[in-house]
Design a protein around this motif. Structure first.
Motif, PDB file in Angstrom:
ATOM      1  N   GLU A  31       1.705   1.967  -3.484  1.00 23.28           N
ATOM      2  CA  GLU A  31       0.543   2.466  -4.203  1.00 23.28           C
ATOM      3  C   GLU A  31       0.256   3.931  -3.856  1.00 23.28           C
ATOM      4  OE1 GLU A  31      -2.860   2.665  -6.598  1.00 23.28           O
ATOM      5  OE2 GLU A  31      -1.130   1.306  -6.569  1.00 23.28           O
ATOM      6  N   GLN A  32       0.406   4.287  -2.579  1.00 24.05           N
ATOM      7  CA  GLN A  32       0.172   5.688  -2.186  1.00 24.05           C
ATOM      8  C   GLN A  32       1.218   6.608  -2.804  1.00 24.05           C
ATOM      9  OE1 GLN A  32      -2.566   6.429  -0.802  1.00 24.05           O
ATOM     10  NE2 GLN A  32      -3.156   4.335  -0.259  1.00 24.05           N
ATOM     11  N   ASP A  82       0.825  -1.199   0.000  1.00 22.43           N
ATOM     12  CA  ASP A  82       0.000   0.000   0.000  1.00 22.43           C
ATOM     13  C   ASP A  82       0.864   1.256   0.000  1.00 22.43           C
ATOM     14  OD1 ASP A  82      -2.365   1.370  -0.078  1.00 22.43           O
ATOM     15  OD2 ASP A  82      -2.739   1.292   2.070  1.00 22.43           O
ATOM     16  N   ILE A 108      -6.677  12.026   1.278  1.00 26.11           N
ATOM     17  CA  ILE A 108      -6.430  11.719  -0.128  1.00 26.11           C
ATOM     18  C   ILE A 108      -7.201  12.682  -1.029  1.00 26.11           C
ATOM     19  CG2 ILE A 108      -8.275  10.044  -0.563  1.00 26.11           C
ATOM     20  CD1 ILE A 108      -4.596   9.662  -1.605  1.00 26.11           C
ATOM     21  N   TRP A 116      -5.218  15.938  -1.119  1.00 22.59           N
ATOM     22  CA  TRP A 116      -4.069  15.864  -2.019  1.00 22.59           C
ATOM     23  C   TRP A 116      -4.509  15.971  -3.473  1.00 22.59           C
ATOM     24  CZ3 TRP A 116       0.819  16.539  -0.974  1.00 22.59           C
ATOM     25  CH2 TRP A 116       1.310  16.266   0.302  1.00 22.59           C
ATOM     26  N   ARG A 117      -5.679  15.402  -3.788  1.00 28.89           N
ATOM     27  CA  ARG A 117      -6.122  15.390  -5.183  1.00 28.89           C
ATOM     28  C   ARG A 117      -6.742  16.707  -5.616  1.00 28.89           C
ATOM     29  NH1 ARG A 117      -9.216   9.503  -5.376  1.00 28.89           N
ATOM     30  NH2 ARG A 117      -7.356   8.188  -5.471  1.00 28.89           N
ATOM     31  N   LYS A 164       2.869  15.490  -6.742  1.00 28.68           N
ATOM     32  CA  LYS A 164       2.101  16.403  -5.894  1.00 28.68           C
ATOM     33  C   LYS A 164       2.915  16.923  -4.720  1.00 28.68           C
ATOM     34  CE  LYS A 164      -2.256  14.159  -7.101  1.00 28.68           C
ATOM     35  NZ  LYS A 164      -2.714  15.259  -7.968  1.00 28.68           N
ATOM     36  N   ARG A 222       2.712   6.132  -5.583  1.00 31.10           N
ATOM     37  CA  ARG A 222       2.379   6.256  -7.005  1.00 31.10           C
ATOM     38  C   ARG A 222       1.248   7.263  -7.211  1.00 31.10           C
ATOM     39  NH1 ARG A 222      -1.281   4.799 -10.444  1.00 31.10           N
ATOM     40  NH2 ARG A 222      -2.508   3.780  -8.832  1.00 31.10           N
ATOM     41  N   ARG A 223       0.237   7.237  -6.326  1.00 34.81           N
ATOM     42  CA  ARG A 223      -0.887   8.164  -6.452  1.00 34.81           C
ATOM     43  C   ARG A 223      -0.462   9.610  -6.218  1.00 34.81           C
ATOM     44  NH1 ARG A 223      -5.921   5.349  -3.138  1.00 34.81           N
ATOM     45  NH2 ARG A 223      -6.257   3.586  -4.551  1.00 34.81           N
ATOM     46  N   LEU A 224       0.478   9.804  -5.295  1.00 32.79           N
ATOM     47  CA  LEU A 224       0.890  11.154  -4.930  1.00 32.79           C
ATOM     48  C   LEU A 224       2.078  11.645  -5.757  1.00 32.79           C
ATOM     49  CD1 LEU A 224       0.608  10.895  -1.030  1.00 32.79           C
ATOM     50  CD2 LEU A 224      -1.094  11.728  -2.662  1.00 32.79           C
ATOM     51  N   ASP A 225       2.476  10.889  -6.755  1.00 30.85           N
ATOM     52  CA  ASP A 225       3.623  11.269  -7.568  1.00 30.85           C
ATOM     53  C   ASP A 225       3.345  12.602  -8.264  1.00 30.85           C
ATOM     54  OD1 ASP A 225       6.065  11.101  -8.843  1.00 30.85           O
ATOM     55  OD2 ASP A 225       5.213  10.068 -10.584  1.00 30.85           O
TER      56      ASP A 225
END
Length: 365
Positions: free
Chosen positions: A33-34, A30, A132, A135-136, A41, A36-39
């Motif tokens: 994965e986190q 995980d 999350i 961040w998005r 930012k 990767r999602r926050l790449d």
């Protein structure tokens, strides 16, 4: 009673050990994965680790039935290898009675998970969803539902607009009796707009029968108010943002879920996914008991009887099958193709009847 406590203590110990193993497996996955999602930012490893830690309780809670069946298989295989099952049988206990201790332990574990773990998971999952989303989108939340109606927030660096509506369509893109209050960058209200209906379309709200009060430029807003048959208000919201703002049902504690479902229905949203989540949470103790019976049905044999590996594989496949069948029934229930009660309660009850039948079929006295 002493024998039941002994077996139950070993069962809970193995549940704890299996949970630690899954924690060691899930946390680094995980974390990747986190990250990767926050790449891109500006987030670091510490931010990703915090998000992964917040998401971990929900992940473990979701796979709790699989943890239980693995612990059950480990328990009865260890009892079989040490010939303790032979002693239990020689003492006059049947296989079904020997399985009662872990079954009772699974029911207690399910009740404790419902009353204690569920609120903890809801708190961590809610915090994870807010972070999350921040961040998005740069904001913690854009939608909330209360007894007063629906509240939305939109805007950018130049100002914000708070929207309140009595009701809405199922996807939140059509508002009934909405009020729009615009604020400047300093938080000062500059305009209020009331309408009979507002619909989100192509980056703007289309208003019907609107009345506008200039709060920031008039010393008497009611005197200078204007009425318009149609009006538009720019919007930064999208249909997907509104839908995602509901979060997941697991982010709401079980004690608050009935009230939240009632508020959703009053506001015009569909609370079906939340209703089926509530029923599945109530049925979770039975699901854990079913996993124990499935594991016991294929592992309560003496080690010298042979074919232990094949039976363990069959038990795992059956347990995973019931677990995914339950998730599939949840999807069918959310889409309205199955009644909610049937989707939530049928898989664990069917698994209990199937595994109990296998154990009784194997009874030799």
């Amino acid at each position: 009673m002493i024998l039941a406590l002994y077996i139950g203590r070993r069962f809970f110990g193995l549940v704890f050990m299996v949970s630690l193993v899954f924690t060691g497996l899930l946390l680094p996955i995980d974390l990747m994965e986190q990250l990767r999602r926050l790449d891109g930012k500006g987030a670091g490893v510490g931010d990703g680790l915090r998000l992964a830690a917040l998401n971990l309780p929900a992940a473990l809670y979701q796979i709790l039935p699989l943890i239980v069946i693995l612990a059950t298989l480990a328990l009865f295989l260890s009892l079989a290898r040490s010939s303790e099952l032979v002693v239990v049988r020689a003492a006059g206990r049947s296989a079904m009675r020997a399985a009662l201790a872990p079954v009772g332990g699974a029911l207690l574990l399910g009740i404790a998970a419902l009353l204690v773990v569920n609120p903890i998971v809801a708190a961590t999952q809610g915090r994870y969803e807010r972070e999350i989303t921040a961040w998005r989108t740069g904001s913690s939340s854009i939608l909330s539902v209360s007894e007063e109606g629906i509240w939305l927030r939109q805007g950018d660096g130049s100002g914000q607009t708070v929207i309140r509506a009595a009701r809405s369509s199922l996807d939140g893109t059509v508002l009934f009796e909405p009020s729009f209050i615009a604020f400047d960058a300093d938080g000062t209200p500059i305009e209020r707009t009331d309408a009979r209906r507002a619909e989100l379309s192509d980056g703007e709200w289309l208003l019907s029968e609107a009345k506008v009060w200039p709060l920031g430029t008039s010393d008497n807003p009611e005197r200078d108010a204007t009425e318009q048959a149609t009006a538009t208000i720019p919007s930064t919201l999208t249909r997907d943002q509104i839908r995602d703002s509901f979060g997941v049902p697991s982010s709401i504690p079980i004690f608050q879920l009935p009230g939240f479902i009632r508020q959703l229905n009053d506001a015009g949203f569909s609370g079906r996914s939340h209703r089926i989540w509530l029923q599945m949470e109530l049925a979770n103790p039975l699901m854990l008991a079913a996993m124990v019976l499935i594991g016991a049905a294929f592992s309560m044999r003496h080690a010298r009887a042979g074919h232990s590996g094949m039976l363990v594989l069959i038990a795992l496949l059956l347990g995973f099958g019931i677990f995914f069948l339950r998730n599939f029934a949840q999807v069918l229930g959310e889409s309205g193709q199955l009644p909610i009660a049937l989707a939530a309660w049928a898989p664990p009850l069917a698994a209990i009847l199937l595994s109990a039948g296998i154990i009784l079929r194997q009874e030799d006295g």
